[in-house]
Design a protein around this motif. Structure first.
Motif, PDB file in Angstrom:
ATOM      1  N   TRP A  23       0.819  -1.205   0.000  1.00  0.00           N
ATOM      2  CA  TRP A  23       0.000   0.000   0.000  1.00  0.00           C
ATOM      3  C   TRP A  23       0.860   1.266   0.000  1.00  0.00           C
ATOM      4  N   GLU A  24       1.958   1.223   0.725  1.00  0.00           N
ATOM      5  CA  GLU A  24       2.840   2.397   0.735  1.00  0.00           C
ATOM      6  C   GLU A  24       3.405   2.658  -0.658  1.00  0.00           C
ATOM      7  N   GLN A  25       3.810   1.598  -1.347  1.00  0.00           N
ATOM      8  CA  GLN A  25       4.340   1.762  -2.705  1.00  0.00           C
ATOM      9  C   GLN A  25       3.280   2.344  -3.635  1.00  0.00           C
ATOM     10  N   LEU A  26       2.091   1.746  -3.605  1.00  0.00           N
ATOM     11  CA  LEU A  26       1.032   2.176  -4.515  1.00  0.00           C
ATOM     12  C   LEU A  26       0.544   3.589  -4.184  1.00  0.00           C
ATOM     13  N   THR A  27       0.451   3.908  -2.902  1.00  0.00           N
ATOM     14  CA  THR A  27       0.004   5.245  -2.500  1.00  0.00           C
ATOM     15  C   THR A  27       0.995   6.304  -2.959  1.00  0.00           C
ATOM     16  N   THR A  28       2.286   6.018  -2.772  1.00  0.00           N
ATOM     17  CA  THR A  28       3.315   6.974  -3.223  1.00  0.00           C
ATOM     18  C   THR A  28       3.212   7.208  -4.726  1.00  0.00           C
ATOM     19  N   LEU A  29       3.050   6.133  -5.479  1.00  0.00           N
ATOM     20  CA  LEU A  29       2.947   6.262  -6.937  1.00  0.00           C
ATOM     21  C   LEU A  29       1.671   6.987  -7.340  1.00  0.00           C
ATOM     22  N   ALA A  30       0.557   6.688  -6.666  1.00  0.00           N
ATOM     23  CA  ALA A  30      -0.709   7.340  -7.010  1.00  0.00           C
ATOM     24  C   ALA A  30      -0.658   8.837  -6.739  1.00  0.00           C
ATOM     25  N   ARG A  31      -0.007   9.241  -5.664  1.00  0.00           N
ATOM     26  CA  ARG A  31       0.112  10.673  -5.353  1.00  0.00           C
ATOM     27  C   ARG A  31       1.084  11.354  -6.297  1.00  0.00           C
ATOM     28  N   ARG A  32       2.131  10.627  -6.702  1.00  0.00           N
ATOM     29  CA  ARG A  32       3.132  11.215  -7.589  1.00  0.00           C
ATOM     30  C   ARG A  32       2.585  11.370  -9.007  1.00  0.00           C
ATOM     31  N   GLU A  33       1.774  10.419  -9.437  1.00  0.00           N
ATOM     32  CA  GLU A  33       1.230  10.443 -10.794  1.00  0.00           C
ATOM     33  C   GLU A  33      -0.294  10.295 -10.738  1.00  0.00           C
ATOM     34  N   PRO A  34      -1.006  11.366 -10.365  1.00  0.00           N
ATOM     35  CA  PRO A  34      -2.461  11.255 -10.203  1.00  0.00           C
ATOM     36  C   PRO A  34      -3.202  10.965 -11.504  1.00  0.00           C
ATOM     37  N   SER A  35      -2.564  11.205 -12.647  1.00  0.00           N
ATOM     38  CA  SER A  35      -3.233  10.947 -13.927  1.00  0.00           C
ATOM     39  C   SER A  35      -3.116   9.486 -14.374  1.00  0.00           C
ATOM     40  N   GLU A  36      -2.337   8.685 -13.658  1.00  0.00           N
ATOM     41  CA  GLU A  36      -2.175   7.269 -14.000  1.00  0.00           C
ATOM     42  C   GLU A  36      -3.182   6.437 -13.201  1.00  0.00           C
ATOM     43  N   PRO A  37      -4.209   5.889 -13.844  1.00  0.00           N
ATOM     44  CA  PRO A  37      -5.259   5.169 -13.094  1.00  0.00           C
ATOM     45  C   PRO A  37      -4.826   3.801 -12.575  1.00  0.00           C
ATOM     46  N   ALA A  38      -3.760   3.221 -13.115  1.00  0.00           N
ATOM     47  CA  ALA A  38      -3.389   1.848 -12.735  1.00  0.00           C
ATOM     48  C   ALA A  38      -3.091   1.733 -11.241  1.00  0.00           C
ATOM     49  N   TYR A  39      -2.452   2.745 -10.668  1.00  0.00           N
ATOM     50  CA  TYR A  39      -2.108   2.685  -9.246  1.00  0.00           C
ATOM     51  C   TYR A  39      -3.370   2.723  -8.372  1.00  0.00           C
ATOM     52  N   ARG A  40      -4.288   3.611  -8.731  1.00  0.00           N
ATOM     53  CA  ARG A  40      -5.521   3.733  -7.960  1.00  0.00           C
ATOM     54  C   ARG A  40      -6.353   2.453  -8.080  1.00  0.00           C
ATOM     55  N   ARG A  41      -6.383   1.872  -9.263  1.00  0.00           N
ATOM     56  CA  ARG A  41      -7.143   0.628  -9.446  1.00  0.00           C
ATOM     57  C   ARG A  41      -6.550  -0.501  -8.608  1.00  0.00           C
ATOM     58  N   ALA A  42      -5.223  -0.530  -8.532  1.00  0.00           N
ATOM     59  CA  ALA A  42      -4.580  -1.559  -7.713  1.00  0.00           C
ATOM     60  C   ALA A  42      -4.882  -1.336  -6.227  1.00  0.00           C
ATOM     61  N   LEU A  43      -4.940  -0.077  -5.818  1.00  0.00           N
ATOM     62  CA  LEU A  43      -5.286   0.212  -4.428  1.00  0.00           C
ATOM     63  C   LEU A  43      -6.723  -0.207  -4.119  1.00  0.00           C
ATOM     64  N   VAL A  44      -7.630   0.057  -5.050  1.00  0.00           N
ATOM     65  CA  VAL A  44      -9.014  -0.375  -4.857  1.00  0.00           C
ATOM     66  C   VAL A  44      -9.065  -1.901  -4.726  1.00  0.00           C
ATOM     67  N   GLN A  45      -8.355  -2.567  -5.609  1.00  0.00           N
ATOM     68  CA  GLN A  45      -8.351  -4.039  -5.615  1.00  0.00           C
ATOM     69  C   GLN A  45      -7.820  -4.605  -4.297  1.00  0.00           C
ATOM     70  N   THR A  46      -6.699  -4.081  -3.845  1.00  0.00           N
ATOM     71  CA  THR A  46      -6.065  -4.650  -2.646  1.00  0.00           C
ATOM     72  C   THR A  46      -6.819  -4.272  -1.370  1.00  0.00           C
ATOM     73  N   TYR A  47      -7.281  -3.033  -1.283  1.00  0.00           N
ATOM     74  CA  TYR A  47      -8.037  -2.656  -0.091  1.00  0.00           C
ATOM     75  C   TYR A  47      -9.355  -3.419  -0.012  1.00  0.00           C
ATOM     76  N   ARG A  48      -9.980  -3.634  -1.139  1.00  0.00           N
ATOM     77  CA  ARG A  48     -11.224  -4.417  -1.143  1.00  0.00           C
ATOM     78  C   ARG A  48     -10.941  -5.854  -0.699  1.00  0.00           C
ATOM     79  N   ALA A  49      -9.857  -6.425  -1.197  1.00  0.00           N
ATOM     80  CA  ALA A  49      -9.506  -7.793  -0.827  1.00  0.00           C
ATOM     81  C   ALA A  49      -9.191  -7.907   0.657  1.00  0.00           C
ATOM     82  N   ALA A  50      -8.644  -6.819   1.233  1.00  0.00           N
ATOM     83  CA  ALA A  50      -8.281  -6.841   2.651  1.00  0.00           C
ATOM     84  C   ALA A  50      -9.449  -6.454   3.551  1.00  0.00           C
ATOM     85  N   GLY A  51     -10.598  -6.120   2.964  1.00  0.00           N
ATOM     86  CA  GLY A  51     -11.767  -5.769   3.769  1.00  0.00           C
ATOM     87  C   GLY A  51     -11.762  -4.357   4.294  1.00  0.00           C
TER      88      GLY A  51
END
Length: 226
Positions: A23-51
């Motif tokens: 999550w730290e890796q993906l959050t850093t990337l999502a904040r650094r590149e807000p126009s790249e949806p892949a990071y946000r989608r991965a965060l949605v996927q992993t947070y959903r999987a973790a409940g």
């Protein structure tokens, strides 16, 4: 390509059991590149999987279609509780809010009150400091001096009583102004009106105070005097 590889590495870390690192890796990337949806989608996927539907909603805000009904409700509640558009943009790590969320923000008047809350808190704390550490001790000393002087028959007792009364009025005016300003910032108009009356009365009485006279106030100087 770089984004996909970064996401794959983070997902591999997540699958290996180190969720926080992923999550730290993906959050850093999502904040650094807000126009790249892949990071946000991965965060949605992993947070959903973790409940964690609240975090899934947070990172899926840019693409509401990714969210399920529960996550969308959570996102809407977060928007409705936000103190300002800038606060919500910072929380969601988005440069621009989707119109759907912009419409859910509190009214502008309420946002202004939220933004002024730190200043209002500072004024309230200032009033407490003035009351507890300045006005209170000074008034207490004045009362003690007045009582001791009166007990001993000292002719200065009357002057001490007048000075103490003036100190009470001065403290009421000062503390009242601080609390009045805090009430105005918070939109508490009834309290502000009452405090305004207190401040005005204290100022008028102070302006008429006459420490050289046997009477505490110059009646001719009062609006309701002769």
């Amino acid at each position: 390509m770089t984004g996909r590889l970064s996401v794959e590495r983070a997902l591999a870390v997540f699958a290996a059991g180190d969720r926080r690192a992923a999550w730290e890796q993906l959050t850093t990337l999502a904040r650094r590149e807000p126009s790249e949806p892949a990071y946000r989608r991965a965060l949605v996927q992993t947070y959903r999987a973790a409940g964690h539907p609240d975090q899934a909603a947070r990172w899926g805000a840019a693409e509401p279609a990714l969210l399920d009904e529960r996550e969308r409700r959570m996102l809407h509640r977060a928007a409705a509780r936000a103190r300002s558009a800038s606060e919500l943009r910072s929380y969601l790590a988005l440069p621009v809010l989707p119109p759907e969320l912009e419409a859910l923000l509190p009214p502008r008047a309420e946002q202004r009150r939220h933004r002024s809350e730190p200043l209002a808190d500072g004024l309230e704390k200032g009033a407490v400091v003035v009351s507890a550490f300045l006005a209170g001790p000074a008034i207490a000393i004045g009362v003690v001096v007045t009582l001791v002087s009166a007990f001993l028959g000292d002719p200065s007792a009357h002057g001490a009583a007048q000075a103490t009364a003036s100190g009470v009025l001065f403290a009421a005016a000062g503390v009242g102004v601080l609390r009045l300003a805090a009430s105005v910032l918070r939109g508490r108009w009834v309290v502000a009106a009452l405090l305004l009356v207190v401040v005005v009365v204290a100022v008028v009485l102070l302006s008429a105070a006459d420490l050289t006279s046997s009477a505490p106030f110059d009646r001719a100087a009062l609006p309701w005097g002769p």
